[in-house]
Design a protein around this motif. Structure first.
Motif, PDB file in Angstrom:
ATOM      1  N   THR A 361       0.846  -1.187   0.000  1.00  0.00           N
ATOM      2  CA  THR A 361       0.000   0.000   0.000  1.00  0.00           C
ATOM      3  C   THR A 361       0.880   1.235   0.000  1.00  0.00           C
ATOM      4  N   LEU A 362       0.237   2.376  -0.092  1.00  0.00           N
ATOM      5  CA  LEU A 362       0.928   3.655   0.043  1.00  0.00           C
ATOM      6  C   LEU A 362       0.376   4.409   1.245  1.00  0.00           C
ATOM      7  N   VAL A 363      -0.094   3.692   2.231  1.00  0.00           N
ATOM      8  CA  VAL A 363      -0.744   4.277   3.400  1.00  0.00           C
ATOM      9  C   VAL A 363       0.243   4.380   4.556  1.00  0.00           C
ATOM     10  N   ASP A 364       0.395   5.575   5.115  1.00  0.00           N
ATOM     11  CA  ASP A 364       1.243   5.742   6.298  1.00  0.00           C
ATOM     12  C   ASP A 364       0.681   4.909   7.449  1.00  0.00           C
ATOM     13  N   ARG A 365       1.554   4.340   8.256  1.00  0.00           N
ATOM     14  CA  ARG A 365       1.119   3.463   9.343  1.00  0.00           C
ATOM     15  C   ARG A 365       1.695   3.933  10.673  1.00  0.00           C
ATOM     16  N   GLY A 366       0.834   4.029  11.670  1.00  0.00           N
ATOM     17  CA  GLY A 366       1.291   4.376  13.010  1.00  0.00           C
ATOM     18  C   GLY A 366       1.785   3.183  13.787  1.00  0.00           C
ATOM     19  N   GLY A 367       1.589   1.982  13.260  1.00  0.00           N
ATOM     20  CA  GLY A 367       2.048   0.754  13.909  1.00  0.00           C
ATOM     21  C   GLY A 367       2.587  -0.212  12.878  1.00  0.00           C
ATOM     22  N   PRO A 368       3.283  -1.268  13.313  1.00  0.00           N
ATOM     23  CA  PRO A 368       3.955  -2.196  12.395  1.00  0.00           C
ATOM     24  C   PRO A 368       3.003  -2.946  11.472  1.00  0.00           C
ATOM     25  N   VAL A 369       3.421  -3.085  10.214  1.00  0.00           N
ATOM     26  CA  VAL A 369       2.756  -3.943   9.234  1.00  0.00           C
ATOM     27  C   VAL A 369       3.821  -4.863   8.645  1.00  0.00           C
ATOM     28  N   GLN A 370       3.421  -6.064   8.280  1.00  0.00           N
ATOM     29  CA  GLN A 370       4.396  -7.042   7.786  1.00  0.00           C
ATOM     30  C   GLN A 370       4.770  -6.759   6.331  1.00  0.00           C
ATOM     31  N   ALA A 377      11.706 -17.132  -1.799  1.00  0.00           N
ATOM     32  CA  ALA A 377      12.991 -17.436  -2.425  1.00  0.00           C
ATOM     33  C   ALA A 377      13.153 -16.657  -3.725  1.00  0.00           C
ATOM     34  N   THR A 378      12.047 -16.479  -4.442  1.00  0.00           N
ATOM     35  CA  THR A 378      12.065 -15.711  -5.682  1.00  0.00           C
ATOM     36  C   THR A 378      10.881 -14.755  -5.684  1.00  0.00           C
ATOM     37  N   PRO A 379      11.049 -13.553  -5.123  1.00  0.00           N
ATOM     38  CA  PRO A 379       9.940 -12.593  -5.111  1.00  0.00           C
ATOM     39  C   PRO A 379       9.546 -12.206  -6.528  1.00  0.00           C
ATOM     40  N   PRO A 380       8.253 -11.947  -6.762  1.00  0.00           N
ATOM     41  CA  PRO A 380       7.830 -11.541  -8.109  1.00  0.00           C
ATOM     42  C   PRO A 380       8.420 -10.191  -8.489  1.00  0.00           C
ATOM     43  N   SER A 381       8.721 -10.036  -9.765  1.00  0.00           N
ATOM     44  CA  SER A 381       9.238  -8.759 -10.255  1.00  0.00           C
ATOM     45  C   SER A 381       8.081  -7.789 -10.411  1.00  0.00           C
ATOM     46  N   PRO A 382       8.312  -6.517 -10.151  1.00  0.00           N
ATOM     47  CA  PRO A 382       7.225  -5.538 -10.323  1.00  0.00           C
ATOM     48  C   PRO A 382       6.866  -5.403 -11.792  1.00  0.00           C
ATOM     49  N   SER A 383       5.578  -5.278 -12.079  1.00  0.00           N
ATOM     50  CA  SER A 383       5.126  -5.099 -13.450  1.00  0.00           C
ATOM     51  C   SER A 383       5.415  -3.668 -13.886  1.00  0.00           C
ATOM     52  N   HIS A 384       6.472  -3.499 -14.645  1.00  0.00           N
ATOM     53  CA  HIS A 384       6.893  -2.174 -15.102  1.00  0.00           C
ATOM     54  C   HIS A 384       7.163  -1.232 -13.929  1.00  0.00           C
ATOM     55  N   GLY A 385       7.378  -1.774 -12.754  1.00  0.00           N
ATOM     56  CA  GLY A 385       7.683  -0.948 -11.607  1.00  0.00           C
ATOM     57  C   GLY A 385       6.480  -0.309 -10.956  1.00  0.00           C
ATOM     58  N   TYR A 386       5.258  -0.559 -11.451  1.00  0.00           N
ATOM     59  CA  TYR A 386       4.096   0.117 -10.892  1.00  0.00           C
ATOM     60  C   TYR A 386       3.549  -0.606  -9.670  1.00  0.00           C
ATOM     61  N   PHE A 387       2.927   0.167  -8.791  1.00  0.00           N
ATOM     62  CA  PHE A 387       2.245  -0.412  -7.649  1.00  0.00           C
ATOM     63  C   PHE A 387       1.002  -1.159  -8.108  1.00  0.00           C
ATOM     64  N   THR A 388       0.595  -2.139  -7.316  1.00  0.00           N
ATOM     65  CA  THR A 388      -0.640  -2.859  -7.599  1.00  0.00           C
ATOM     66  C   THR A 388      -1.388  -3.116  -6.307  1.00  0.00           C
ATOM     67  N   ALA A 389      -2.683  -3.352  -6.431  1.00  0.00           N
ATOM     68  CA  ALA A 389      -3.540  -3.781  -5.326  1.00  0.00           C
ATOM     69  C   ALA A 389      -3.384  -2.939  -4.070  1.00  0.00           C
ATOM     70  N   LEU A 390      -3.559  -1.641  -4.211  1.00  0.00           N
ATOM     71  CA  LEU A 390      -3.450  -0.755  -3.069  1.00  0.00           C
ATOM     72  C   LEU A 390      -4.808  -0.526  -2.435  1.00  0.00           C
ATOM     73  N   GLU A 391      -4.826  -0.436  -1.123  1.00  0.00           N
ATOM     74  CA  GLU A 391      -6.066  -0.162  -0.425  1.00  0.00           C
ATOM     75  C   GLU A 391      -5.828   0.847   0.673  1.00  0.00           C
ATOM     76  N   GLU A 392      -6.785   1.689   0.903  1.00  0.00           N
ATOM     77  CA  GLU A 392      -6.742   2.649   1.995  1.00  0.00           C
ATOM     78  C   GLU A 392      -7.129   1.921   3.268  1.00  0.00           C
ATOM     79  N   SER A 393      -6.269   1.965   4.285  1.00  0.00           N
ATOM     80  CA  SER A 393      -6.480   1.145   5.482  1.00  0.00           C
ATOM     81  C   SER A 393      -7.764   1.494   6.218  1.00  0.00           C
ATOM     82  N   THR A 394      -8.154   2.759   6.204  1.00  0.00           N
ATOM     83  CA  THR A 394      -9.336   3.162   6.950  1.00  0.00           C
ATOM     84  C   THR A 394     -10.592   3.207   6.093  1.00  0.00           C
TER      85      THR A 394
END
Length: 560
Positions: A361-370, A377-394
């Motif tokens: 996400t692109l949401v600032d957090r006042g507490g820890p998020v994982q 072992a092999t993280p997926p490569s970003p699609s053209h570097g763009y963010f995906t599946a973002l949600e507003e926490s509140t």
């Protein structure tokens, strides 16, 4: 074979040591807006800002394009057998950082901001490159405008900017290639801040050099520039040292954390039972023997990890970070903090404008998020570097059943920077009503298709934030009243109602492209205002285009 009749001695069995998962996090580093994890298998993961190549994945923006930022962990290219990772928490103006890794064989690789890499060329590096000048190093550190390394003979060499004496060679000048720090022998650890360098000696003494404007190099020296190392008085038995801008700190053998600087005349003890420490400017975080993380300093982005942002605004006393236990490492960035646990996981909190928390996400957090994907072992490569599946926490999901009186088609019609489209479906909407009746309305879209005509998209999300209040003219003065149903126009001088803040198009730098002074024709129509819902129509326009559509928003209920 034993002789017959001989007494057999009990067989000694070595205790079984559980194998460490090579994909578990071992240590962390934090740059300006980027985070890094060193895994037990010797590989490195990165997430956050990558405009200057600091992600180490081969992507680099020609014009610092934010599409090269990623919000989940990716694998740094070509690194193996890494034993140490270090990153610069310093900006040269573009908020980019230098990162270096030390391998088991003493080879150093660096990437990112080229001005701080000891190579003949100053070009930014999008992937790790070997640094021959540091071959055989035992330890490395990138502290800000410069870097240092402990060499095989336990001396220290530094490179980079030197106008404040941070290279420690007495010259007070810049040097692209490493120079030997004067008078430091038997170094076992190094540390520093943007303009100060330090070394811990085998004797437990600490020697520092560089800018001394807050007595952070040495409380006993008046000069503001110390070109050659001096022994820090009152600090004995040190095993590690860390810089934090206006102050420096050392962990001692007895696990006490001692700091000096901030204009004070002598060092002072901050905490006991400290295992490791990290800091930047006014923020310090450390792990204690109880496995908890404690932070002090500012909290305007949630850096204290209390589950809140700006509450408190700051703390001069260490506060225990919520929801983290079994911690083994901590790293403080510009406005964010990350910690690693015994279970091999990584957690971050604070600012998340560039994805530096790694939670997708692109949401600032006042507490820890994982952090996501860090243990793969092999993280997926970003699609053209763009963010995906973002949600507003509140945010609340779009309602299945709308309240009576609310008619809404959850799309926004956009004509902006020459782009025209109707695929901007509203994903989430929520609202807050203050005690004075002012409504803060947020309408968000984080799942739109790529819109090439829009400048600097961050996943091409739209976020509309509007503050609404009713204005009544009383003579020449205006009086704010409780918001209710009706039309809110932008021009409060001619109409009885207005919005006090406009909609925004959020780009890679968080800037607003829809002006804060839109055309007077812009308006918000509230068809319902209640305890649970706000709904209506929006029509916002300025010189760059228009955004129109209908909305329904759940009212956030404050926790009691």
């Amino acid at each position: 074979m034993e002789a017959m009749g001989a007494k057999s001695s009990p067989r000694r069995v070595a205790p079984r040591v559980a194998a460490v998962d090579p994909n578990h996090v071992k240590s962390l580093a934090a740059a300006y807006h980027t985070s890094f994890a060193l895994l037990h298998g010797g590989t490195v993961r990165a997430w956050g800002q990558g405009q200057g190549g600091e992600l180490g994945i081969g992507l680099k923006a020609k014009n610092r394009h934010p599409k090269y930022n990623v919000a989940t962990a990716v694998a740094v290219k070509g690194l193996k057998a890494v034993t140490q990772i270090t990153a610069s928490n310093y900006s040269t103006g573009d908020a980019n950082s230098t990162v270096c890794a030390l391998t088991k064989g003493g080879t150093v690789y660096c990437w990112g901001e080229g001005d701080q890499i000891p190579l003949q060329s100053s070009s930014d590096q999008a992937s790790p490159v070997e640094v021959p000048a540091l071959k055989g190093a035992k330890s490395i550190g990138i502290f800000g405008s410069f870097g240092c390394a402990i060499m095989g003979d336990d001396t220290v060499k530094c490179w980079g900017s030197g106008s404040y004496g941070q290279l420690g060679d007495g010259a007070g000048k810049e040097s692209r290639m490493p120079v030997t720090v004067a008078g430091v022998k038997g170094a076992v650890a190094i540390g520093g801040a943007s303009y100060q360098g330090c070394a811990v000696l085998k004797t437990g003494k600490v020697m520092c050099w560089g800018q001394n404007n807050n007595k952070q190099v040495s409380p006993g020296v008046k000069e503001e520039k110390i070109l050659k190392p001096v022994v820090v008085p009152g600090v004995e038995g040190a095993v590690a040292v860390q810089g934090m801008g206006k102050q420096l700190c050392a962990i001692k053998k007895d696990k006490s954390l001692m700091c000096w600087g901030r204009g004070k005349e002598k060092a002072w003890v901050v905490a006991s039972d400290v295992v490791t420490v990290s800091g930047y400017n006014d923020n310090i975080c450390f792990v204690k023997t109880d496995g908890f993380v404690y932070c002090l300093g500012t909290n305007y982005k949630g850096q204290l990890g209390q589950g809140t942002i700006r509450k408190p605004n700051s703390s001069s006393e260490p506060l225990k970070v919520k929801d983290i236990k079994g911690a083994v490492a901590v790293a403080v960035g510009y406005d964010h903090v990350c910690a690693a646990t015994k279970a091999g996981k990584a957690y971050c909190w604070g600012q998340n404008l560039y994805g530096e928390l790694g939670d997708a996400t692109l949401v600032d957090r006042g507490g820890p998020v994982q952090v996501k994907n860090v243990n793969l072992a092999t993280p997926p490569s970003p699609s053209h570097g763009y963010f995906t599946a973002l949600e507003e926490s509140t945010a609340q999901k779009w309602p299945e059943k709308l309240p009576k009186g609310c008619k809404v088609s959850p799309t926004l019609d956009v004509k902006y920077f020459g782009y025209v489209g109707k695929e901007f479906k509203v994903k989430t909407a929520y609202a807050k009503i203050d005690k004075d009746g002012t409504i803060k309305l947020s309408v968000a879209n984080y799942h739109a298709k790529k819109a090439s005509g829009i400048r600097y998209p961050r996943g091409n999300q739209f976020l509309s934030i509007i503050w609404l209040s009713k204005i009544r003219k009383v003579g020449k003065k205006e009086k704010e009243m409780k918001a209710d149903r009706g039309v809110y126009n932008m021009d409060g001088t001619k109409k009885p109602r207005r919005t006090t803040s406009m909609s925004r198009w959020i780009n890679g730098t968080g800037s607003s492209y829809l002006s804060r002074s839109p055309k007077p024709t812009s308006q918000i129509k509230l068809t319902r205002v209640g305890k649970n819902w706000v709904c209506g129509e929006m029509s916002l326009d300025d010189a760059n285009g228009t955004i129109t559509g209908t909305f329904a928003a759940a009212v956030i209920q404050k926790k009691k």
